[in-house]
Design a protein around this motif. Structure first.
Motif, mmCIF file in Angstrom:
data_model
loop_
_atom_site.group_PDB
_atom_site.id
_atom_site.type_symbol
_atom_site.label_atom_id
_atom_site.label_comp_id
_atom_site.label_asym_id
_atom_site.label_seq_id
_atom_site.Cartn_x
_atom_site.Cartn_y
_atom_site.Cartn_z
ATOM 1 N N THR A 173 55.125 10.233 -4.018
ATOM 2 C CA THR A 173 54.220 10.399 -2.868
ATOM 3 C C THR A 173 53.863 9.042 -2.266
ATOM 4 O O THR A 173 53.954 8.846 -1.041
ATOM 5 C CB THR A 173 52.927 11.125 -3.305
ATOM 6 N N GLU A 174 53.487 8.092 -3.141
ATOM 7 C CA GLU A 174 53.134 6.749 -2.645
ATOM 8 C C GLU A 174 54.288 6.111 -1.892
ATOM 9 O O GLU A 174 54.098 5.521 -0.831
ATOM 10 C CB GLU A 174 52.819 5.827 -3.837
ATOM 11 N N CYS B 47 56.839 7.534 -0.381
ATOM 12 C CA CYS B 47 57.057 8.186 0.918
ATOM 13 C C CYS B 47 55.975 7.773 1.908
ATOM 14 O O CYS B 47 56.280 7.432 3.065
ATOM 15 C CB CYS B 47 57.069 9.700 0.753
ATOM 16 N N CYS B 48 54.719 7.802 1.476
ATOM 17 C CA CYS B 48 53.626 7.430 2.390
ATOM 18 C C CYS B 48 53.835 6.022 2.927
ATOM 19 O O CYS B 48 53.790 5.790 4.141
ATOM 20 C CB CYS B 48 52.278 7.519 1.667
ATOM 21 N N GLY C 65 52.514 5.092 6.483
ATOM 22 C CA GLY C 65 51.123 5.288 6.081
ATOM 23 C C GLY C 65 50.510 4.011 5.512
ATOM 24 O O GLY C 65 51.209 3.021 5.289
ATOM 25 N N ILE D 73 52.482 15.192 2.755
ATOM 26 C CA ILE D 73 53.543 14.629 1.909
ATOM 27 C C ILE D 73 53.362 15.087 0.464
ATOM 28 O O ILE D 73 54.339 15.433 -0.219
ATOM 29 C CB ILE D 73 53.573 13.088 2.067
ATOM 30 N N GLU D 74 52.118 15.156 0.000
ATOM 31 C CA GLU D 74 51.875 15.660 -1.370
ATOM 32 C C GLU D 74 52.403 17.085 -1.531
ATOM 33 O O GLU D 74 52.982 17.424 -2.566
ATOM 34 C CB GLU D 74 50.372 15.647 -1.683
ATOM 35 N N TYR E 259 55.021 9.471 8.900
ATOM 36 C CA TYR E 259 53.851 9.795 8.053
ATOM 37 C C TYR E 259 52.914 10.774 8.766
ATOM 38 O O TYR E 259 52.527 11.808 8.210
ATOM 39 C CB TYR E 259 53.132 8.481 7.727
ATOM 40 N N ASP E 260 52.566 10.474 10.004
ATOM 41 C CA ASP E 260 51.663 11.369 10.754
ATOM 42 C C ASP E 260 52.329 12.710 11.032
ATOM 43 O O ASP E 260 51.692 13.761 10.926
ATOM 44 C CB ASP E 260 51.240 10.711 12.073
ATOM 45 N N ARG F 32 50.455 13.437 7.152
ATOM 46 C CA ARG F 32 49.825 12.372 6.356
ATOM 47 C C ARG F 32 49.918 12.653 4.858
ATOM 48 O O ARG F 32 50.751 13.403 4.422
ATOM 49 C CB ARG F 32 48.389 12.149 6.817
ATOM 50 N N ARG F 33 49.031 12.015 4.094
ATOM 51 C CA ARG F 33 49.181 12.084 2.626
ATOM 52 C C ARG F 33 49.169 13.534 2.117
ATOM 53 O O ARG F 33 49.986 13.895 1.268
ATOM 54 C CB ARG F 33 48.092 11.279 1.917
ATOM 55 N N GLU G 127 49.236 3.595 2.521
ATOM 56 C CA GLU G 127 49.327 3.500 1.062
ATOM 57 C C GLU G 127 50.193 2.313 0.618
ATOM 58 O O GLU G 127 51.070 1.870 1.351
ATOM 59 C CB GLU G 127 49.932 4.782 0.476
#
Ligand code: HEM
Length: 133
Positions: A63-64, A66-67, A72, A29-30, A20-21, A25-26, A74
């Motif tokens: 996205t959620e 994957c996070c 992450g 990934i988005e 994730y990092d 991060r989000r 989420e």
């Protein structure tokens, strides 16, 4: 001055950071999910699958997922993979096409080889939750 430089990765997160990092991060990934969606909806092998989909909703859920799956904070609010793809009878060629779209998106987003390999392994591990259901 005098301090060791941190190990550089494609996203300046340390080598021990979560996936994730390392993906940024989000927001990172988005950005990747936008390119995946664009690839899927222009890929002749699978684009027909998405004609009735709500792009905002599907991109948010991917996205959620994957996070949450990459380390992450989420929470994934969608269906589990078998339920999400049940009744679609997705075949192996479509599965490979979708994986190719993801790998292409990762390259377009300058994601490093280590991260691309990790994501490919995760995708492939989900094959039996997606194909022939
Ligand atoms: C490892 C591979 C895959 C992952 C991780 C994945 C992930 C997801 C996720 C998170 C959703 C949303 C679930 C929900 O609505 O609650 C979804 C929906 C969907 N997926 Fe996949 N998927 C994969 C492979 C595929 C393939 C190969 C196809 C077909 C070519 C496909 C077609 C769809 C469609 C049509 C939807 C429904 C979209 C909608 O509700 O409008 N998926 N997928």
């Amino acid at each position: 001055m005098g301090s060791e430089a941190a190990v550089a990765t494609s996203n300046d997160a340390g080598a021990n950071a979560s996936l994730y990092d390392r993906l940024g991060r989000r927001s990172g990934i988005e950005g990747i999910v936008e390119v995946i969606w664009s690839n899927h909806t222009s890929n002749p092998t699978i684009k027909q699958r998405y004609v009735n989909s709500d792009p905002v909703k599907v991109k948010r859920l991917v996205t959620e997922m994957c996070c949450a799956g990459f380390g992450g904070p989420e929470t994934y609010s969608g269906q589990e993979m078998k339920a999400a793809h049940k009744g679609m009878n997705i075949n192996a060629e479509e599965f490979v096409a979708a994986c190719d779209d993801v790998l292409d998106a990762l390259e377009k987003c300058n994601v490093g080889k280590r991260e691309r390999d990790e994501i490919l392994a995760i995708l492939y591990s989900l094959k039996s939750d997606v194909v022939h259901l």
